[in-house]
Design an enzyme around this catalytic site. Structure first.
Site, PDB file in Angstrom:
ATOM      1  NE  ARG A 105      -1.694   2.001   3.361  1.00  0.00           N
ATOM      2  CZ  ARG A 105      -1.500   1.991   4.678  1.00  0.00           C
ATOM      3  NH1 ARG A 105      -2.139   1.147   5.448  1.00  0.00           N
ATOM      4  NH2 ARG A 105      -0.656   2.845   5.247  1.00  0.00           N
ATOM      5  CG  HIS A 141      -6.104   2.667   6.495  1.00  0.00           C
ATOM      6  ND1 HIS A 141      -6.255   1.369   6.095  1.00  0.00           N
ATOM      7  CD2 HIS A 141      -7.282   3.024   7.075  1.00  0.00           C
ATOM      8  CE1 HIS A 141      -7.476   0.941   6.435  1.00  0.00           C
ATOM      9  NE2 HIS A 141      -8.109   1.939   7.019  1.00  0.00           N
ATOM     10  CE1 TYR A 144       1.459   2.859   8.575  1.00  0.00           C
ATOM     11  CE2 TYR A 144       0.355   4.702   9.662  1.00  0.00           C
ATOM     12  CZ  TYR A 144       0.432   3.810   8.611  1.00  0.00           C
ATOM     13  OH  TYR A 144      -0.500   3.846   7.606  1.00  0.00           O
TER      14      TYR A 144
HETATM   15  C1  LIG Z   1     -14.491  -5.825  12.285  1.00  0.00           C
HETATM   16  C2  LIG Z   1     -13.694  -4.569  12.142  1.00  0.00           C
HETATM   17  N1  LIG Z   1     -12.705  -4.307  13.021  1.00  0.00           N
HETATM   18  C3  LIG Z   1     -11.967  -3.175  12.899  1.00  0.00           C
HETATM   19  C4  LIG Z   1     -12.233  -2.279  11.895  1.00  0.00           C
HETATM   20  C5  LIG Z   1     -11.391  -1.025  11.742  1.00  0.00           C
HETATM   21  N2  LIG Z   1     -10.543  -1.141  10.557  1.00  0.00           N
HETATM   22  C6  LIG Z   1     -10.834  -0.505   9.420  1.00  0.00           C
HETATM   23  S1  LIG Z   1      -9.714  -0.802   8.206  1.00  0.00           S
HETATM   24  C7  LIG Z   1      -8.804  -1.811   9.209  1.00  0.00           C
HETATM   25  C8  LIG Z   1      -7.542  -2.477   8.704  1.00  0.00           C
HETATM   26  C9  LIG Z   1      -7.790  -3.539   7.687  1.00  0.00           C
HETATM   27  O1  LIG Z   1      -6.588  -3.978   7.146  1.00  0.00           O
HETATM   28  P1  LIG Z   1      -6.531  -4.995   5.937  1.00  0.00           P
HETATM   29  O2  LIG Z   1      -7.497  -6.106   6.142  1.00  0.00           O
HETATM   30  O3  LIG Z   1      -5.112  -5.364   5.740  1.00  0.00           O
HETATM   31  O4  LIG Z   1      -7.062  -4.149   4.683  1.00  0.00           O
HETATM   32  P2  LIG Z   1      -6.415  -2.861   3.994  1.00  0.00           P
HETATM   33  O5  LIG Z   1      -7.039  -1.658   4.652  1.00  0.00           O
HETATM   34  O6  LIG Z   1      -4.945  -2.909   4.188  1.00  0.00           O
HETATM   35  O7  LIG Z   1      -6.812  -2.940   2.552  1.00  0.00           O
HETATM   36  C10 LIG Z   1      -9.379  -1.885  10.479  1.00  0.00           C
HETATM   37  C11 LIG Z   1      -8.812  -2.651  11.594  1.00  0.00           C
HETATM   38  C12 LIG Z   1     -13.309  -2.564  11.018  1.00  0.00           C
HETATM   39  N3  LIG Z   1     -13.644  -1.761  10.022  1.00  0.00           N
HETATM   40  N4  LIG Z   1     -14.012  -3.729  11.145  1.00  0.00           N
END
Ligand SMILES: Cc1ncc(C[n+]2csc(CCOP(=O)(O)OP(=O)(O)O)c2C)c(N)n1
Ligand SMILES: [Mg+2]
Length: 364
Positions: A256, A260, A269
């Site tokens: 990425r 985010h 970070y």
């Molecule tokens: C069940 C849940 N827990 C926490 C969150 C908060 N949250 C939003 S994005 C994220 C990170 C997700 O990372 P990843 O699965 O690697 O996807 P990326 O954003 O890197 O595409 C989190 C923890 C959420 N949306 N849903």
């Protein structure tokens, strides 16, 4: 992360040179220069959508945007491998996959502006609307795949999710169901190295592709910045599902390159040196080098691709600028199919709250 004996499938090295593979080349025989030029255009257009949407967010036109910068090959390569009757269940970061399904970027931006609750009709494009509950869409995909199986059809459900989602119970449950029923589902995990600020190394002691073996699901680890390799492994997994071979898992190793979301500051970070390393592995650059090596890249292609990107970006900007904000009370519309007493009570409360502002405005 400990070394794994598992190989990472790569058909295009970092200089855009083809690395032949007896196992995987048959899956991409039809990708001639003309097709590759189209895929290159897709990726450039996608990057432009991302850049334009990010700019629109900075200008206050969109509330939030989750960039897909760096993940173009993973999304275009896999998305273009699907058939129109396949069905995608993705997260919020699947702009590229949505693009391959024919979703209008303006529709995506409308949701991120807060001007609509939902972006498109899933049945028009064969893709569910974005899922923000991390990992939940893997269950939806598996359920849909069981439906395909009951219908005796040969389409496939594809779940897109991130490395962070691998830490969610939903994903394990989805894999158990998929394996038990041999459901025609492909789990496509984009390991972009981060779950917001948490590096994948913190969440997994082993490569993510090593986990599905525990569920009895065949898996492959692929260079997610290599459009050719992503296409090959996705086609193989789709074929397995279509021919009764059950679920598959793909770990597309990518990065990425942006934040985010536009609300995040990755400099807090992330080591800038790491970003530099991955910038060398830019998926668009890599395919362009192949096209150059093949004598296809040049001013003509660049002009064509730039014109396509300009067109899409201008339409996105115009579409966002023309958006009108919905009436606040419409947030209660379409929540339930039938009228609902509790919902009506909440709606009345909210209407009274909004009326309070009307008095304030009148007093001024
Ligand atoms: C069940 C849940 N827990 C926490 C969150 C908060 N949250 C939003 S994005 C994220 C990170 C997700 O990372 P990843 O699965 O690697 O996807 P990326 O954003 O890197 O595409 C989190 C923890 C959420 N949306 N849903
Ligand atoms: Mg991630």
């Amino acid at each position: 992360m400990p070394d794994s004996p598992r190989e990472t499938v790569r058909l295009l090295d970092e200089h855009g040179v083809r690395t032949p593979s007896a196992q995987w080349d048959p899956w991409i025989e039809d990708l001639d220069d003309a097709v590759l030029a189209d895929r290159y255009e897709d990726m450039v257009v996608l990057r432009r959508i991302d850049t334009e949407a990010t700019a629109l967010q900075r200008q206050g036109e969109i509330a939030l945007w989750p960039p897909v910068l760096g993940q173009e090959a993973a999304q275009i390569g896999s998305g273009r491998a699907l058939r129109s009757d396949d069905f995608v269940f993705g997260s919020y970061r699947e702009t590229g996959v949505a693009f391959t399904r024919g979703v209008d970027p303006v529709a995506i931006a409308r949701v991120w502006r807060g001007a609509a609750a939902s972006a498109w009709n899933p049945y028009d494009v064969g893709m569910a609307t974005s899922q923000v509950i991390i990992g939940a869409q893997t269950l939806h995909a598996t359920g849909y795949a069981l439906g395909i199986q009951n219908d005796g059809a040969d389409s496939v459900a594809v779940a897109y999710f991130g490395d962070g989602a691998m830490s969610e119970g939903d994903v394990s449950e989805a894999m158990i169901f998929a394996a038990t029923y041999q459901a025609p589902v492909v789990f496509f995990c984009q390991n972009n190295q981060f779950a917001i600020s948490e590096p994948v190394t913190l969440q997994s002691r082993v490569p993510l592709a090593d986990r599905p073996a525990g569920f009895g699901i065949p898996s492959v680890r692929v260079d997610g910045n290599d459009l050719l390799a992503v296409t090959a492994v996705t086609r193989e997994a789709l074929h397995r599902a279509r021919t009764g071979g059950g679920p598959s898992f793909i770990e597309a190793v990518t990065y990425r390159m942006g934040p985010h979301t536009t609300a995040d500051d990755p400099t807090r970070y992330r080591d800038p040196a790491e970003l530099q390393v991955w910038a060398q592995r830019d998926p668009i650059l890599r395919l362009r080098m192949l096209l150059e090596n093949n004598g296809v890249a040049g001013p003509e292609l660049e002009t064509r691709v730039a014109a396509a990107a300009d067109r899409v970006a201008a339409a996105l900007r115009a579409g966002v600028k023309a958006m009108t904000d919905p009436e606040p009370l419409t947030v209660f519309d379409d929540v339930y199919a039938e009228p609902h007493a509790e919902l009506q009570r909440q709606r009345d409360d909210y209407a009274r709250y909004l009326d309070g502002f009307a008095h304030e405005e009148a007093a001024q």
